[in-house]
Scaffold this active site. Structure first.
Site, PDB file in Angstrom:
ATOM      1  N   LYS A 171      -3.035 -11.939  -2.301  1.00 35.09           N
ATOM      2  CA  LYS A 171      -1.649 -11.647  -2.002  1.00 35.09           C
ATOM      3  C   LYS A 171      -1.548 -11.077  -0.601  1.00 35.09           C
ATOM      4  O   LYS A 171      -2.545 -10.497  -0.156  1.00 35.09           O
ATOM      5  CB  LYS A 171      -1.031 -10.688  -3.016  1.00 35.09           C
ATOM      6  N   TYR A 256       3.558  -4.976  -4.375  1.00 35.91           N
ATOM      7  CA  TYR A 256       3.148  -4.558  -5.724  1.00 35.91           C
ATOM      8  C   TYR A 256       4.346  -4.055  -6.517  1.00 35.91           C
ATOM      9  O   TYR A 256       4.458  -4.303  -7.717  1.00 35.91           O
ATOM     10  CB  TYR A 256       2.081  -3.455  -5.653  1.00 35.91           C
TER      11      TYR A 256
END
Ligand code: NAD
Length: 427
Positions: A171, A256
């Site tokens: 990510k 996140y």
């Protein structure tokens, strides 16, 4: 009774009884040629399971890991030997059960040789970026794990797809939604799987939070509070350069908050609003942002307040506020140290308790999930589409901060619209 009659004392009785007991057990074992069932375990489909040895009132110990034999595991090539790869991912393969480290890719030959020696990777499974294409003929490699700076994920995923390898990509998926779509198209046309390494969706405490929120244990979730902050050092590192990072705290650590809020609810936000602030004159924030405050509004009415920063002391926290309970996770987005508390009324009294959940290596869990999806031809829980949706929302967050107004998002009704197979229960 005469004084000199030798009565057995308690110790003699116990010893004798023990000897008789052992004798009986030994003859029973000789007859069946195996130890009592409680110790032997049961072998089924090549896996060993033990019957419970504790009373149900005690927590039951975990079962043995039962790893796949080495030659049955999915071989991974790790691309980019930086901090995350060396400190977390390579060591995590030792705890993986379905994936194994098979090859390494790096642009720094002496580092490549040193790491290959440490992990026992043969020279013919070591590649540079220039000769990466050769990996297509290496049958030991079934998947490529891309761990390079954000702006290079697009290049490296396309190269892996060209080599017809499945791809696990760190990510954030890329730096633009356009790149994300390109990566999805390239892997689809090469008929390989693409997964984004959202470790939180495989982490046991986070999965418990998802279960509690979706299972009504908190009543109806109404509000969420997510914080992921860290204090960046060297302004020269790639994370502070827009061309390599794509942005600052938002795509790196704020992601996140965004991804976990979406995963907890299974809903997609319908609107975002955001404020961004970076201190003037700080060289770390010459190209990328420091602080972002963003609010996600979900169709069910849930509001998620998210804060992310590149300039404050590390804080990684998540709180879900429901109509009948709240749940809080400390160290929510960290590699380890997650702690989960739930507060609610029990018998008329406020009850605030920590749930004890055994820690597991998040990287090993995500590697194993991808390996199992490859073996069983399933779409992973966090495929490319999941990464694209985050990037679309990140772009809306930037637009909201720039334009000083809430930004509406495409209405998506389906639950878990971009997710594939549920992560496996511990096996
Ligand atoms: P890093 O700088 O330590 O490592 C990056 C690696 O890429 C280095 O080995 C570097 O040599 C290599 N590289 C190849 N081409 C490069 C180029 N042109 N410019 C610069 N470096 C180049 O970074 P990292 O912290 O390991 O992060 C790598 C990726 O992992 C990022 O996408 C980051 O977002 C992600 N990450 C994820 C987590 C997580 O918890 N999932 C944690 C940290 C980092």
């Amino acid at each position: 009774m005469s004084k000199d009659v030798d009565l057995p004392n308690r110790r003699t009785v116990m010893t004798t009884a023990g000897a008789v007991g052992l004798g009986l057990a030994a003859s029973a074992n000789a007859a069946t040629s195996r130890p009592p069932a409680v110790d032997a375990g049961v072998v089924s489909d090549g896996k060993v399971q033990f019957p419970p040895s504790s009373d149900p009132s005690d927590s039951q110990p975990q079962q043995p890991p039962n790893p796949d034999p080495r030659d049955k595991r999915v071989g991974f090539a790790v691309v980019g030997l930086g901090k995350l790869a060396l400190e977390q991912i390579l060591p995590a393969f030792a705890q993986a059960k379905h994936g194994r480290l098979a090859a390494l890719v790096s642009g720094t030959p002496d580092k490549l040789r040193a790491i290959a020696a440490q992990y026992g990777i043969p020279a013919d499974c070591c590649y540079g970026y220039d000769d990466f294409a050769r990996i297509s003929s290496n049958s030991a490699v079934e998947a490529v794990y891309v761990v390079t700076p954000n702006a290079l994920h697009h290049r490296d995923v396309l190269a892996a797809a060209k080599a017809e390898k499945n791809v696990l990509c760190e990510k954030p998926m890329a730096t633009t939604a356009h790149e994300c779509r390109d990566m999805i198209a390239a892997t689809a046309s090469a008929k390989v799987r693409l997964m984004i390494a959202y470790r939180m969706q495989y982490q046991p405490h986070a999965r418990e939070a998802i279960k509690q929120a979706r299972g009504g244990k908190l009543g109806d979730v109404v509000l969420m509070d997510m914080i992921n902050n860290q204090n960046q050092g060297d302004p020269a590192q790639w994370r502070q350069k827009r061309a390599l990072a794509g942005g600052g705290s938002l795509p790196d650590v704020g992601l996140y908050c965004l991804n976990t809020a979406r995963a907890i609810l299974g809903e997609e936000p319908s609107e975002v609003s955001a404020t961004i602030w970076s201190p003037a004159g700080d060289p770390r924030f010459a190209e990328v942002e420091d602080n972002v405050s963003f609010t996600l509004r979900f169709p069910s009415g849930v509001i998620a307040n998210c804060l992310t920063s590149y300039g404050t002391h590390r804080l990684q926290r998540l709180k879900l506020m429901g109509t009948s309970a709240w749940l809080e996770m400390e160290n929510a987005f960290a590699y380890e140290g997650q702690r989960l508390r739930v507060a609610q009324l029990v018998d008329g009294k406020e009850h605030n308790a920590e749930l004890t959940i055994p820690a597991q290596n998040q990287f090993a869990l995500e590697i194993d999930h991808f390996a199992q999806c490859i073996r069983s031809s399933r779409t992973p829980r966090t495929p490319g589409e999941e990464g694209l949706q985050d990037q679309v929302i990140i772009e809306a967050i930037y637009a909201s901060a720039r334009e000083g107004r809430p930004v509406k998002l495409e209405r998506i009704v389906k639950r878990d619209a971009f997710r594939g197979a549920e992560p496996e229960a511990a096996d």
